[in-house]
Motif scaffolding. Structure first.
Motif, PDB file in Angstrom:
ATOM      1  N   GLY A 186       0.476  -1.443   0.003  1.00 39.47           N
ATOM      2  CA  GLY A 186      -0.396   0.515   0.096  1.00 39.47           C
ATOM      3  C   GLY A 186       0.732   1.275  -0.057  1.00 39.47           C
ATOM      4  O   GLY A 186       1.907   1.668  -0.663  1.00 39.47           O
ATOM      5  N   PRO A 187       0.476   2.324   1.300  1.00 39.70           N
ATOM      6  CA  PRO A 187       1.133   3.174   0.947  1.00 39.70           C
ATOM      7  C   PRO A 187       3.721   2.967   1.550  1.00 39.70           C
ATOM      8  O   PRO A 187       3.591   4.273   1.445  1.00 39.70           O
ATOM      9  CB  PRO A 187       0.403   4.204   2.289  1.00 39.70           C
ATOM     10  N   VAL A 188       3.319   1.990   2.191  1.00 38.23           N
ATOM     11  CA  VAL A 188       4.437   1.974   2.561  1.00 38.23           C
ATOM     12  C   VAL A 188       5.533   1.177   2.033  1.00 38.23           C
ATOM     13  O   VAL A 188       5.427   0.061   0.589  1.00 38.23           O
ATOM     14  CB  VAL A 188       4.428   0.815   3.437  1.00 38.23           C
ATOM     15  N   LYS A 189       6.422   1.769   1.393  1.00 36.46           N
ATOM     16  CA  LYS A 189       7.479   1.038   0.787  1.00 36.46           C
ATOM     17  C   LYS A 189       9.089   0.889   1.870  1.00 36.46           C
ATOM     18  O   LYS A 189       9.719   1.609   2.128  1.00 36.46           O
ATOM     19  CB  LYS A 189       7.977   1.773  -0.582  1.00 36.46           C
ATOM     20  N   ILE A 190       9.328  -0.159   1.887  1.00 39.12           N
ATOM     21  CA  ILE A 190      10.605  -0.799   2.783  1.00 39.12           C
ATOM     22  C   ILE A 190      11.528  -1.512   1.073  1.00 39.12           C
ATOM     23  O   ILE A 190      11.484  -1.999   0.392  1.00 39.12           O
ATOM     24  CB  ILE A 190      10.521  -2.075   3.248  1.00 39.12           C
ATOM     25  N   GLN A 191      12.605  -0.609   1.693  1.00 37.22           N
ATOM     26  CA  GLN A 191      14.376  -1.207   0.737  1.00 37.22           C
ATOM     27  C   GLN A 191      15.346  -1.142   1.150  1.00 37.22           C
ATOM     28  O   GLN A 191      15.949  -0.863   2.398  1.00 37.22           O
ATOM     29  CB  GLN A 191      14.322   0.351  -0.712  1.00 37.22           C
ATOM     30  N   GLY A 192      15.876  -2.094   1.357  1.00 41.89           N
ATOM     31  CA  GLY A 192      16.872  -2.450   1.123  1.00 41.89           C
ATOM     32  C   GLY A 192      18.127  -3.151   0.645  1.00 41.89           C
ATOM     33  O   GLY A 192      17.841  -3.897  -0.300  1.00 41.89           O
ATOM     34  N   ALA A 193      19.712  -3.392   1.077  1.00 39.52           N
ATOM     35  CA  ALA A 193      20.744  -3.742  -0.079  1.00 39.52           C
ATOM     36  C   ALA A 193      21.299  -4.193   0.979  1.00 39.52           C
ATOM     37  O   ALA A 193      22.048  -3.986   2.077  1.00 39.52           O
ATOM     38  CB  ALA A 193      20.746  -3.085  -1.031  1.00 39.52           C
ATOM     39  N   TYR A 194      22.567  -5.385   0.650  1.00 37.87           N
ATOM     40  CA  TYR A 194      23.817  -5.216   1.182  1.00 37.87           C
ATOM     41  C   TYR A 194      24.374  -5.510  -0.234  1.00 37.87           C
ATOM     42  O   TYR A 194      24.330  -6.103  -1.781  1.00 37.87           O
ATOM     43  CB  TYR A 194      24.003  -6.895   1.953  1.00 37.87           C
ATOM     44  N   GLN A 195      26.027  -5.034  -0.249  1.00 38.48           N
ATOM     45  CA  GLN A 195      26.847  -4.791  -1.032  1.00 38.48           C
ATOM     46  C   GLN A 195      28.610  -5.437  -0.283  1.00 38.48           C
ATOM     47  O   GLN A 195      28.506  -5.181   0.709  1.00 38.48           O
ATOM     48  CB  GLN A 195      27.150  -3.374  -1.648  1.00 38.48           C
ATOM     49  N   HIS A 196      29.492  -5.971  -1.277  1.00 39.43           N
ATOM     50  CA  HIS A 196      30.594  -6.497  -0.839  1.00 39.43           C
ATOM     51  C   HIS A 196      31.535  -5.882  -1.836  1.00 39.43           C
ATOM     52  O   HIS A 196      31.105  -6.345  -3.095  1.00 39.43           O
ATOM     53  CB  HIS A 196      30.805  -8.126  -0.615  1.00 39.43           C
ATOM     54  N   LEU A 197      32.293  -4.597  -1.755  1.00 39.88           N
ATOM     55  CA  LEU A 197      33.064  -4.759  -2.481  1.00 39.88           C
ATOM     56  C   LEU A 197      34.822  -6.196  -2.003  1.00 39.88           C
ATOM     57  O   LEU A 197      35.008  -5.543  -1.175  1.00 39.88           O
ATOM     58  CB  LEU A 197      33.741  -3.165  -2.148  1.00 39.88           C
ATOM     59  N   ASN A 198      35.753  -5.360  -2.984  1.00 38.80           N
ATOM     60  CA  ASN A 198      36.405  -6.164  -2.532  1.00 38.80           C
ATOM     61  C   ASN A 198      38.145  -6.079  -4.395  1.00 38.80           C
ATOM     62  O   ASN A 198      38.047  -5.964  -5.038  1.00 38.80           O
ATOM     63  CB  ASN A 198      36.563  -8.360  -3.298  1.00 38.80           C
ATOM     64  N   LEU A 211      18.472  -0.424   4.528  1.00 37.23           N
ATOM     65  CA  LEU A 211      17.203  -0.357   4.569  1.00 37.23           C
ATOM     66  C   LEU A 211      16.707   0.888   5.192  1.00 37.23           C
ATOM     67  O   LEU A 211      17.195   1.768   5.635  1.00 37.23           O
ATOM     68  CB  LEU A 211      17.658  -1.314   6.008  1.00 37.23           C
ATOM     69  N   GLY A 212      15.961   0.831   4.582  1.00 35.67           N
ATOM     70  CA  GLY A 212      15.172   2.530   4.377  1.00 35.67           C
ATOM     71  C   GLY A 212      12.966   2.615   3.934  1.00 35.67           C
ATOM     72  O   GLY A 212      12.998   1.413   3.174  1.00 35.67           O
ATOM     73  N   VAL A 213      12.854   2.893   4.745  1.00 33.75           N
ATOM     74  CA  VAL A 213      11.442   3.028   4.902  1.00 33.75           C
ATOM     75  C   VAL A 213      11.081   4.379   4.390  1.00 33.75           C
ATOM     76  O   VAL A 213      10.631   5.729   5.215  1.00 33.75           O
ATOM     77  CB  VAL A 213      10.523   2.721   5.913  1.00 33.75           C
ATOM     78  N   THR A 214       9.433   4.115   3.477  1.00 36.23           N
ATOM     79  CA  THR A 214       9.086   5.261   2.289  1.00 36.23           C
ATOM     80  C   THR A 214       7.326   5.574   3.043  1.00 36.23           C
ATOM     81  O   THR A 214       6.812   4.159   2.653  1.00 36.23           O
ATOM     82  CB  THR A 214       9.215   5.749   1.219  1.00 36.23           C
ATOM     83  N   TYR A 215       6.944   6.427   3.757  1.00 37.17           N
ATOM     84  CA  TYR A 215       5.901   6.099   3.740  1.00 37.17           C
ATOM     85  C   TYR A 215       4.347   7.175   3.208  1.00 37.17           C
ATOM     86  O   TYR A 215       5.177   8.673   2.915  1.00 37.17           O
ATOM     87  CB  TYR A 215       4.892   6.327   4.798  1.00 37.17           C
TER      88      TYR A 215
END
Length: 374
Positions: free
Chosen positions: A241-253, A270-274
């Motif tokens: 609905g009006p909530v959007k959850i966004q997340g990610a994991y990155q590995h650098l080498n 991690l972030g949340v938009t309402y």
């Protein structure tokens, strides 16, 4: 006979016109506001700023129908500084973001060649702060948003929810067998080959993406964690609905570091938009990085509010702070490390102009402005 010839000529002209159908679109974005930051080496500052929410830019894109579902496509795009009109983000390049030409087909996908944003920019769709000036690029010191030259790019159509993209770039050399740093006297290795691939699955209420990419120095090595390295990304969007959850994991080498700099890093967010109303939205979230070899760790906390005045114009305000461990000096900005030979000239100009805080110190800032797209 003359009537038949005339009819045939008209039919041929009609076919030619159908095949020659084309369109050209002028587009752009203007972003300007005010910014306050403290925790800089020389204290704090308050100034007018361009591009804190997103790069001010203009561009042209177009298509020509070649028939059979195939089109010729092109794109030209440059960034500029709204406050003084400087083009190319200060670099002076005319089309510093995109200069592409290619072919697109409904079944086989799109192939383009020229200058482009690097494939690592694919995190934009999964960044809760949409790669604002303080966002997913900050704690990896800009590793997530470079451009590449002499690139070859492919984007597939969607197939059962999946799509694929791939990129190969020759860097500063136009020669497949060339060394981009050969024949130069600079102490800085020019950007060498860069390549990557991403796969995305889009469902009804979620989207996931995996990206693998690598950028080499002029000698073909992974010699700096935040400039010339391999990067692995896994990211997800969830919408309820009006909530959007966004997340990610990155590995650098980076396995060829010679200056005792870090060789490995882990970055997650991690972030949340309402969406409170069609006009007003609020986003909150954070980013964290941990690097080896005494590089320390840092956490960036951020909040943004936006208010739409129309479909093309909105107001924004953002506040953020970055907290560093005792040996870290990460900034709100996508700032290179002060001691990195990969970024700095022998005059040390970049070090003198650095926006990094002192090691172990925090940095806090706010910016507000208006963004208009056309």
């Amino acid at each position: 006979m003359k009537k038949a010839m005339l009819a045939a000529s008209l039919m041929a002209a009609g076919v030619t016109a159908a095949y020659a159908q084309s369109s050209v679109t002028l587009y752009g974005r203007l972003d300007g506001g005010l910014e306050y930051v403290n925790g800089l080496k020389d204290g704090h500052r308050f100034e007018a700023e361009s591009g804190d929410w997103g790069t001010s830019l203009w561009g042209l894109k177009g298509t020509e129908d070649l028939g059979g579902g195939t089109q010729a496509v092109f794109r030209l795009e440059e960034g500029f500084t709204l406050q003084n009109g400087t083009v190319g983000g200060g670099s002076g390049q005319l089309f510093n973001r995109y200069a592409l030409v290619g072919l697109s087909n409904n079944v086989w996908g799109t192939f383009e060649m020229g200058r482009s944003l690097f494939i690592s920019n694919g995190v934009w769709d999964f960044d809760p702060f949409v790669q604002e000036n303080w966002s997913s690029a900050s704690l990896v010191r800009g590793r997530n948003w470079p451009q590449v030259s002499n690139s070859f790019n492919y984007q597939s159509p969607k197939f059962y929810g999946f799509d694929f993209a791939g990129q190969y770039a020759l860097g500063n050399s136009t020669n497949f067998n060339g060394n981009s740093s050969a024949g130069t006297s600079s102490a800085i290795s020019s950007t060498g080959r860069a390549d990557g691939a991403q796969i995305t699955y889009t469902g009804s209420f979620f989207e996931v993406r995996g990206i693998f990419d690598e950028i080499r120095d002029g000698n073909g090595q992974f010699s700096n964690l935040f400039a010339y390295s391999r990067e692995y990304t896994a990211a997800v969007n969830l919408v309820f609905g009006p909530v959007k959850i966004q997340g990610a994991y990155q590995h650098l080498n980076a396995n060829a570091v010679t200056d005792n700099g870090p060789t490995s890093g882990d970055h997650e967010w991690l972030g949340v938009t309402y969406q409170f109303t069609p006009a007003f939205a609020l986003t909150g979230g954070g980013y964290h990085i941990n690097v080896n070899r005494g590089g320390g760790n840092a956490t960036l906390y951020e909040a943004t509010g936006t208010y739409n005045l129309s479909k093309r114009t909105f107001l924004y305000v953002t506040g953020a702070t970055v907290q560093n461990s005792s040996t870290a000096n990460f900034s709100l900005f996508a700032e290179p490390p002060d001691n990195s030979a990969a970024f700095n000239t022998t005059s040390q100009t970049a070090i003198q102009n650095s926006q990094n805080p002192l090691p172990g110190h925090s940095q806090t800032g706010f910016f507000a402005g208006i963004d208009h797209s056309f």
